[in-house]
Enzyme design. Structure first.
Site: not given
Ligand SMILES: Nc1nc2c(c(=O)[nH]1)N[C@H]1C(S)=C(S)[C@@H](COP(=O)(O)OP(=O)(O)OC[C@H]3O[C@@H](n4cnc5c(=O)[nH]c(N)nc54)[C@H](O)[C@@H]3O)O[C@H]1N2
Ligand SMILES: Nc1nc2c(c(=O)[nH]1)N[C@H]1C(S)=C(S)[C@@H](COP(=O)(O)OP(=O)(O)OC[C@H]3O[C@@H](n4cnc5c(=O)[nH]c(N)nc54)[C@H](O)[C@@H]3O)O[C@H]1N2
Ligand SMILES: [Mo]
Length: 761
Positions: A109, A111
């Site tokens: 996970y 960005w």
């Protein structure tokens, strides 16, 4: 000097370089409200960058599983690319042959960076799909509780709801009263996943104020919406206040019965609960006042105002990042229904105005192409925030969205594009969990806390060091992200790294499809042109640096207008075809901590069960950076106090502890302790402290999971339990702490320097 356009998650910028470094960052000319975060791009070339492939000493000498308690302690040994890739490929192969592919956790996970081609997560999925798969993750840290509860209530995915929020121009014209739980923070709309050409929220808010929209900000923090009337509320108690607003609507005969009968199911049961028919406790303003710290009169008059005006009720994502985080969003939907304005221009509810730049921008873009992923041959997945649970409890049972599940046993963790030692709650627990796998492999541009705790670290380029195209579907700009500086050290892109591994594992042709990175970028661009006839040929686009998509036909949206116009022809994809204020699905599943209608459930930690000297910690998003990215950069660093993250505290709470602006404090609870700088501010309500996320985890003793962190990272303190047995989302906002002045010598920051690196012997 020539300027080159680039795109980041926090906006577009024009970069000036001297060929090696960026010397100036200018805002993109078409952006009315550029974000100052971009200035940190000048700090791209920094000793904290990972220079060469690096292997943890014990792992290199003794192989997989060696001295896992020395992760974060051992020095690193730099090796050449072939050696590092050989080691990683052999280890992936060993684990999949010995234990099966589900023993690899590649949830990864995070960005990462903007850019359509060099999108780390897409490459992780593509690569592992080709080599037999891996255990992956579901949902996000952003809004996991919403992602699971909303489809049961509204039928659509949360993402669909987000994309179809009533547009700001409609709010400007029609809304009279905008009541927002968690405000509409400008700080957060600086950011949009994948980037945005223009930042528009401030313009919309100004237009609203000019048009006379009345704003009410129900939040522990005033500047979540400074132009609003401020109703301070104890954190994690919003559901109680919303239920009391519903109670008052019933008592004052303000409920739109016709709307409820036609468009919803379950109102009777919810109303019975709100009136206290079952449990003898009416959820009235006195009841809520005692829970929320809000005067009962304020609740009564707000309920009356909401019913007599065109009202938008909004909740920020922070509300659902808490224990029982499913409830506040469900309650907001219920309140919107009781008011009967759902589907009317400027009325109804929103679930995320102000969280990221795109919410309410009204734009339906031509979808942009992505790197094609591959199906995952492994069916295992975990709710994203349950990563420490999984590593600590292989074979352990848990529930998720109506299913009984079992955590797989993980031997290899693979992470590219995220920083779990930033984003996860209760980092001390994660330190322990992180000792379980045989091997941890990380792709990172920087020596983050996660890279420091890996066995093999591959150095990755930043977008400034590679070509790409950038754009995010809810925005209308497509930007040529041209390389402006050479790669740092020996850094390579995620694509090159996975290509090297794919070659060693016999899937090079499948992974690359015979294309270089440049050829992939052109391939993606040709797919843009197939969908957008106005897009010029690649060479023209590359030269111009930007293409703006034509305006979308339905720029002004009203959420659920079609459903309201004709609920028979346009039913919702729920079992009843209507908005579910009571859910048979949830009643049957009986998840722990999630009843079948919106309800108040006491959070594990809140001011209602605090000791007198405890405060509620809000760990919200930082205004000076994106998460942990560029924490060392100038936009972030110049706001710190003695190099520590800033904690805001109310003057009364500061006085009670003898604190003044600029002091250093120790913030602690049973899970951990951290040092932060003090800012005394009456914009934070009494009983609450705000310490934004993102300071780089910097424990005095990296071998001790409960060691003092000296940087101001709130995640050494936060609570690591699922929101409920339904969504299992993160509960970061549920956290009590104590605060005291730090009087001793200030420990030095260590993670502002790279870890110890030794030569290979
Ligand atoms: N207490 C608390 N914790 C929270 C939250 C909260 O509200 N409170 N919020 C949560 C939320 S909503 C989120 S989304 C998460 C965010 O958590 P993350 O997304 O994990 O945070 P980032 O700092 O953005 O981490 C991205 C990492 O990718 C690296 N990177 C950048 N570009 C590239 C690339 O091209 N390739 C590779 N391989 N790496 C790259 C960056 O250097 C950085 O270390 O945090 C969560 N954590
Ligand atoms: N500058 C910047 N912007 C960002 C990000 C970033 O890192 N930096 N991250 C982006 C990401 S990944 C995400 S998911 C979004 C997150 O969007 P949100 O989740 O909405 O963001 P937060 O800042 O965590 O919370 C918003 C506000 O809610 C308030 N709040 C906290 N708890 C409560 C509560 O219990 N009740 C009420 N009523 N209010 C509460 C806090 O005062 C906080 O300022 O932000 C995005 N925007
Ligand atoms: Mo997020």
């Amino acid at each position: 000097m020539a300027r080159t356009l680039t795109l980041t998650h926090w906006g577009a910028y024009e970069l000036e370089t001297d060929g090696r470094r960026i010397v100036a960052v200018h805002p993109f000319g078409e952006d009315p409200d550029p974000s100052p975060i971009g200035q940190s791009l000048r700090d791209h070339d920094h000793p904290l960058r990972v220079r060469r492939p690096s292997v943890r000493k014990s792992w290199l000498e003794h192989g997989p599983g060696a001295d896992p308690h020395l992760r974060g302690v051992d020095p690193f040994v730099e090796v050449d690319w072939d050696t590092a890739l050989d080691l990683a490929a052999a280890e992936i192969d060993r684990v999949r042959r010995t234990y099966g592919n589900q023993a690899i956790y590649a949830g990864s996970y995070g960005w990462a960076s903007a850019g359509r081609f060099h999108h780390a997560q897409s490459h992780v999925r593509r690569f592992f799909g080709l080599i037999g798969g891996a255990t992956v993750k579901r949902d996000t840290y952003s809004h996991a509780a919403a992602e699971v509860i909303i489809p049961h209530v509204l039928g659509h995915s949360y993402e669909w709801v987000q994309d179809n929020h009533t547009s700001w121009p409609v709010i400007v014209r029609h809304t009279e009263l905008f009541v927002s739980f968690g405000g509409v923070p400008r700080k957060n709309s600086q950011v949009q996943a994948g980037g945005q050409g223009r930042h528009l929220l401030s313009t919309y808010l100004e237009q609203c104020v000019e048009a006379g929209v009345r704003f009410v900000n129900v939040s522990p923090v005033r500047d979540d919406l400074p132009e609003a009337e401020w109703v301070p509320i104890r954190p994690n108690t919003d559901t109680a206040l919303i239920l009391a607003l519903i109670h008052e609507s019933i008592r004052q005969d303000l409920v739109d019965e016709e709307f409820l009968a036609r468009y919803t199911v379950g109102w009777d049961r919810l109303a019975a609960y709100v009136l206290g028919e079952a449990d003898g406790t009416p959820k009235d303003p006195e009841w809520a006042g005692a829970i929320c710290g809000v005067e009962p009169d304020v609740v009564s008059s707000l309920a009356a105002d909401m019913a007599s005006h065109r009202t938008m009720v909004n909740g920020s994502w922070s509300l659902q990042r808490s224990d029982h985080g499913e409830q506040p969003f469900w309650a907001i939907v219920a309140l919107g229904c009781a008011l009967g304005q759902v589907g009317l221009p400027g009325g109804g509810f929103g679930l995320g105005y102000g969280t990221v730049g795109s919410v309410g921008n009204g734009v339906t873009r031509i979808p942009l192409p992505s790197v094609p992923r591959r199906p995952n041959p492994v069916s295992e997945s975990i709710p994203v925030a349950r990563v420490a649970d999984m590593l600590l409890d292989p074979g352990g049972k848990y529930t998720y969205d109506g299913e009984e599940r079992v955590y797989p046993e993980i031997h290899l963790v693979y992470w590219a594009g995220g920083n779990p030692f930033h984003h996860h709650q209760d980092l001390g627990r994660l330190v322990e969990a992180w000792r379980r796998p045989d091997t941890i492999i990380v792709h990172e541009p920087w020596w983050t806390a996660t890279a420091r705790r890996a066995d093999i670290v591959f150095p990755v380029t930043l977008p400034l060091e590679r070509d790409d195209i950038g754009g995010a579907p809810p925005d209308d700009y497509l930007i040529a992200m041209r390389q402006v500086v050479p790669p740092y050290g020996e850094a390579r892109s995620d694509y090159e790294i996975f290509s090297g591994l794919a070659q060693r594992l016999g899937v090079h042709e499948e992974y690359t499809e015979g294309r270089s990175a440049d050829e992939w970028i052109r391939w993606l661009y040709e797919r843009v042109r197939q969908r957008d006839p106005a897009a010029p040929p690649f060479e023209v686009f590359w030269e111009r640096g930007v293409h703006r998509q034509p305006p979308s036909p339905e720029a002004e949206k009203v959420l659920f207008a079609d459903f309201r116009a004709d609920p028979v022809a346009n039913p919702l994809p729920t079992p009843s075809g209507r908005i579910e204020l009571w859910s048979q699905y949830i009643a049957d599943a009986e998840p722990e901590g999630c009843p079948p209608h919106p309800a108040w459930l006491e959070p594990a930690e809140w001011l209602g069960n605090a000791e007198p000297d405890q405060l509620h910690l809000i760990s919200n998003q930082p205004r000076t950076r994106l998460h942990s990215q560029f924490d060392h950069g100038r936009a972030s660093a110049e706001h710190k106090i003695a190099g520590r993250e800033v904690m805001r505290i109310h003057p009364d709470d500061a006085a009670a502890r003898g604190l003044a602006d600029g002091d250093i404090v120790r913030v602690w609870n049973d899970r951990g302790a951290t040092l932060a700088g003090v800012r005394v501010d009456d914009g934070v309500m009494p009983g609450v402290v705000e310490l934004p996320t993102g300071a780089w985890y910097d424990p005095v003793d990296p071998a001790d999971p409960r060691s003092l962190d000296v940087a101001g990272n709130p995640n050494v303190l936060t609570y690591d339990r699922g929101t409920s047995g339904l969504a299992q989302g993160p509960s970061a906002m549920t956290c009590l702490v104590r605060v005291e002045k730090w009087v001793g010598p200030l420990p030095e920051r260590r993670t502002i320097h790279p870890p110890e690196i030794i030569a290979r012997t």
